[in-house]
Structures are given as structure tokens and as C-alpha cells.
Scaffold this active site. Sequence first.
Site, PDB file in Angstrom:
ATOM      1  N   LYS A  42       0.841  -1.209   0.000  1.00 51.40           N
ATOM      2  CA  LYS A  42       0.000   0.000   0.000  1.00 51.40           C
ATOM      3  C   LYS A  42       0.873   1.255   0.000  1.00 51.40           C
ATOM      4  O   LYS A  42       2.000   1.247   0.502  1.00 51.40           O
ATOM      5  CB  LYS A  42      -0.964   0.033   1.183  1.00 51.40           C
ATOM      6  N   ASP A  47      -2.730  -1.062   9.763  1.00 54.16           N
ATOM      7  CA  ASP A  47      -2.907  -1.148   8.303  1.00 54.16           C
ATOM      8  C   ASP A  47      -3.498  -2.486   7.856  1.00 54.16           C
ATOM      9  O   ASP A  47      -3.816  -2.647   6.679  1.00 54.16           O
ATOM     10  CB  ASP A  47      -1.545  -1.034   7.590  1.00 54.16           C
TER      11      ASP A  47
END
Length: 317
Positions: A27, A154
Amino acid sequence: MTEPWRPDEDGQRRGASGPVRVRVPAKVNLHLGVGPLRRDGFHELNTVYHAISIFDELTARRGDTLSLTMEGEGTGELALDDTNLVLRAAHALAGYAGVMPHARLHLRKQIPLAGGLAGGSADAAATLVACDALWGTGLTREELATVAADLGSDVPFLLHGGTALGTGRGETVSPVLARPTSWYWVVAIADGGLSTPEAYREIDRLRDNGAAGPPLGSTDALLAALRQRDPRVLAAALGNDLQDAALAMRPALADTLKAGQAAGALGGLVSGSGPTCVFLAADAADADRIAAEIEAAQVCRQARVAYGPVHGARILY
Ligand code: C5P
């Protein structure tokens, strides 16, 4: 209390007999707004996550104990003991579902360690998806997200993928609804990593000393830019409050950012807590050209082209 696993029609848990292979992306944060330090030691975030096409793969096979092997990025550096997020994820899922954490796990890594690309969180998300299928524990997406949030801020996003808004400490994820557009990125991978907790401590220190830029605040401008589907508009809206911290900890990153700008990237920033830098290109061909120029400038270990958004952790077979 919710039922921790879904029985099949005959009441038996049914796992996979063959291996389960899961692919999970890295990401970047298109917007990483860092708010105040909370009493629990985390910072309040306003972030826009974006999953890109650099992938790790986790394969889970049946076994009599829990074991982990790996190849690729970080082999020999990443501890394969119970501090590893893969093994922590397997234990967390087994504990939640009430099964024995028995599996032979193998990790193939392309996402660099401590790079600001959430590689460890990605591997935890992949493990949850793989072991859920292997063990037949059948958790709902909400249940998986609950287990994921305990493993790291996350991790829920890496289950989800795409482009998504993250709030709270980053663990509360809601999808950004936009017409499908692919964005092309150049990902400049540095030698060595940066510690995420240290980057957060550094931004607090810089702010206390009046040495940090003004906080980014709301994600509104970034979300509006995404809807316009023009890479020039998106480039102008990118921002990361941790960039000042990463630059203070690793001043050479300024040269990486300058090299991307000189190569004609539309915009560039440090990814998450760094040290990876990402640059937005106009299209795929432009990304190839920018990557070659950044590599020639010798300001990073490797410059890779990636596109996004891509899916979160998914079973390949
Ligand atoms: O959630 P995760 O384990 O990935 O976070 C690693 C560290 O990063 C935390 O221990 C904390 O120091 C810092 N962090 C933070 N605020 C957040 C997320 C992470 O301060 N929202």
C-alpha cells in the site's frame, strides 16, 4: 456472542486439503494526515490508502505444527519466530476461531521490509485469508477485519485493497467509490528501512519544536482529485505528514524526491513512514521512462513500476 466459525451443513469444519495460495499487495498513502497522539500511544489518522501492484504471496499447507519459511525480500533479515506478523496472525485467527494453529506457511516476498509499504501488515492479512480457508474457519469479512485490527493499524486495509479512507488509528476502513481508473506509479525502494514508531515520534518532536509543516488535515481535496481522474490533478493533491519526519531521519531522501521531479514525474512523496518514495506518472510508458531515469540517478536501490488500485488479499488457488 457471534459464532466464531461457520459449520458446514453437516456441522463439520471443512478446510482445504491442498495448499492455499494468497496474493496480497503493498500500500501507499495518497494522503496521510497525522493528528494528535492519543492516550493509547497511537496517532489519530485521516488517510487515503491505495493498494499497488507489488505483491507478496503466502502459501498455507496442512501440517502437524505451525512453521514458517520464506524467500525473496528480507530473507535472512526477517525473524521467523513468534514476533513475525505471519505467525502472530495465524495464532490470532486460531485463538479467535478455537482451532489448533497448525499449518506449514511459506512466504514469497517482493515488498521490502520497513519500507513504508505495509509489507508486514500485508503478510498478516494474507495469513488470515489463507489460514481461514485452510482451516475452514469461515470468518465473515467483519470478523476478519476485527482480528486484523488487533494485529496492526494497516492490516484491515490490506484485506480490503483498492482505494479506501482510513480513520481512527487507520484501522477503520471505508471504500472510496470512484469510477475505475488505473494510476501508474514509480516506486523508488531505498537501501535499508525506517522504523514506523520512530517516524511518529519524530513528527511529534518536529511539531513541538515548530519545525514541521502545517498538518494536512482533511482528505476532502484528495478525494475530489481522485474523482477528476486526471493524474495532474491527483499529483497536486498528494500529501504525507510523516514526510518531514522521514526526511529528518534520512536526509538523502530529498535527493530521491528531486530525481523523480527532474525525471518529469507529475508528483512524488514519501510512502507512509518511508523510506520508499513514490511518484505519479502520466501513463504506463511515462512510468517506465521515469523509473529508468531514477535508477540512472543512483538515488535508490531499485525503481519499480506499479499500478493501482488492485485487490486486497485474495486466494489464487
Ligand atoms: O499499528 P501498527 O502496529 O502498525 O503501528 C506501529 C507503530 O506505529 C505503533 O506502535 C505506533 O508507535 C505508531 N503508530 C501511531 N499511530 C498510528 C499508527 C501507528 O503512532 N495511527
